[in-house]
Design an enzyme around this catalytic site. Structure first.
Site, PDB file in Angstrom:
ATOM      1  N   SER A 122       7.549  -9.342   3.896  1.00  0.00           N
ATOM      2  CA  SER A 122       8.885  -8.906   3.471  1.00  0.00           C
ATOM      3  C   SER A 122       9.967  -9.919   3.852  1.00  0.00           C
ATOM      4  CB  SER A 122       9.223  -7.564   4.114  1.00  0.00           C
ATOM      5  OG  SER A 122       8.185  -6.641   3.927  1.00  0.00           O
TER       6      SER A 122
HETATM    7  N1  SAH Z   1       4.853  -5.792   7.013  1.00  0.00           N
HETATM    8  C1  SAH Z   1       4.056  -6.667   6.178  1.00  0.00           C
HETATM    9  C2  SAH Z   1       4.343  -6.349   4.724  1.00  0.00           C
HETATM   10  C3  SAH Z   1       3.121  -6.378   3.910  1.00  0.00           C
HETATM   11  S1  SAH Z   1       3.292  -5.806   2.241  1.00  0.00           S
HETATM   12  C4  SAH Z   1       4.394  -8.112   6.513  1.00  0.00           C
HETATM   13  O1  SAH Z   1       5.414  -8.360   7.155  1.00  0.00           O
HETATM   14  O2  SAH Z   1       3.619  -8.997   6.165  1.00  0.00           O
HETATM   15  C5  SAH Z   1       2.697  -4.173   2.349  1.00  0.00           C
HETATM   16  C6  SAH Z   1       1.262  -4.013   2.822  1.00  0.00           C
HETATM   17  O3  SAH Z   1       0.948  -2.627   2.719  1.00  0.00           O
HETATM   18  C7  SAH Z   1       0.214  -4.749   1.998  1.00  0.00           C
HETATM   19  O4  SAH Z   1      -0.518  -5.596   2.822  1.00  0.00           O
HETATM   20  C8  SAH Z   1      -0.653  -3.612   1.414  1.00  0.00           C
HETATM   21  O5  SAH Z   1      -2.024  -3.944   1.311  1.00  0.00           O
HETATM   22  C9  SAH Z   1      -0.433  -2.514   2.432  1.00  0.00           C
HETATM   23  N2  SAH Z   1      -0.706  -1.153   1.974  1.00  0.00           N
HETATM   24  C10 SAH Z   1      -0.416  -0.564   0.769  1.00  0.00           C
HETATM   25  N3  SAH Z   1      -0.814   0.721   0.769  1.00  0.00           N
HETATM   26  C11 SAH Z   1      -1.342   0.978   1.998  1.00  0.00           C
HETATM   27  C12 SAH Z   1      -1.917   2.122   2.614  1.00  0.00           C
HETATM   28  N4  SAH Z   1      -2.045   3.299   1.983  1.00  0.00           N
HETATM   29  N5  SAH Z   1      -2.367   2.014   3.895  1.00  0.00           N
HETATM   30  C13 SAH Z   1      -2.281   0.847   4.565  1.00  0.00           C
HETATM   31  N6  SAH Z   1      -1.748  -0.274   4.038  1.00  0.00           N
HETATM   32  C14 SAH Z   1      -1.281  -0.213   2.773  1.00  0.00           C
END
Ligand code: SAH
Length: 213
Positions: free
Chosen positions: A52
């Site tokens: 993000s």
């Molecule tokens: N906080 C992270 C943002 C990653 S984007 C960072 O700073 O890098 C959001 C993430 O949520 C993705 O990696 C995606 O695979 C994950 N995601 C989506 N649905 C999910 C779920 N039901 N449970 C766990 N992770 C999930």
């Protein structure tokens, strides 16, 4: 990045700013993106997912109102960047990621960086943290002081509301596929208070209480 993107936009939480200064974002982006690591936006981390925008991470963590002793649940570990920031600010961080390869690389990196207060689980975070028997190193947890969802939720996952402790705060992007509102849910005497902090855009939360695959 901290001066121009975070402080200048009105975030003054000292502990949060110090954590941003300490956690180096370039460790968390793919090699091809390293020269963009401190830019003002999200970046691809593979598997269609993103790390993000730093300012968005700052707003969300600020809204969690973390105390040193707090136990936090993060849904969507992704690169592990936000996980590291949370680990600087609270006692223990439990983080769930549904894509195994992302969970494994984040876990390795966070261990190499010396964090020992982070526990990562592969699974559907909308179901909440699962106390699994094989995870002997995890102390059994049922309730969290704070929950942060870093993917867009079409509904407020009820299992997560259940795992929020009395006085607990949950921050999540809530809404449609390409436009959401940033919500903070606070649990007080069994009641839920909702506050809206404006528009945002995240990748979808996929799972039982999220979007279907
Ligand atoms: N906080 C992270 C943002 C990653 S984007 C960072 O700073 O890098 C959001 C993430 O949520 C993705 O990696 C995606 O695979 C994950 N995601 C989506 N649905 C999910 C779920 N039901 N449970 C766990 N992770 C999930």
């Amino acid at each position: 990045m901290v001066e121009h993107q975070i402080k200048a936009r009105g975030i003054h939480n000292k502990k949060l700013l110090d954590s941003f200064l300490k956690v180096e974002r370039h460790f968390f982006v793919p090699e091809s993106m390293i020269s963009y690591a401190y830019e003002d936006g999200p970046l691809g981390i593979g598997k269609g997912q993103t790390i993000s925008q730093p300012y968005m991470v700052a707003i969300m963590i600020d809204l969690l109102d973390l105390k040193e002793d707090d136990v936090v649940l993060e849904i969507g570990t992704g690169s592990g960047y936000q996980t590291a920031l949370l680990a600087e600010m609270a006692k223990k961080i439990y983080s769930i990621e549904r894509i195994e390869s992302l969970a494994i690389s984040a876990q390795k990196l966070l261990k190499n960086l010396g964090y020992n207060n982070i526990f990562i689980q592969v699974g559907d975070g909308t179901m909440g943290w699962q106390n699994r028997q094989e995870d002997k190193s995890y102390k059994k947890v049922i309730k969290f002081n704070a929950i942060i969802i870093s993917a867009a939720a079409p509904e407020i996952p009820e299992k997560l509301v259940e795992q929020l402790s009395e006085g607990g705060r949950m921050v999540l992007p809530y809404g449609k596929h390409f436009s959401q509102e940033l919500l903070r849910i606070t649990k007080k005497r069994g009641k839920i208070k909702k506050e809206n902090f404006g528009g945002c855009m995240f990748v979808p939360l996929i799972g039982q209480y999220g979007w279907k695959e």
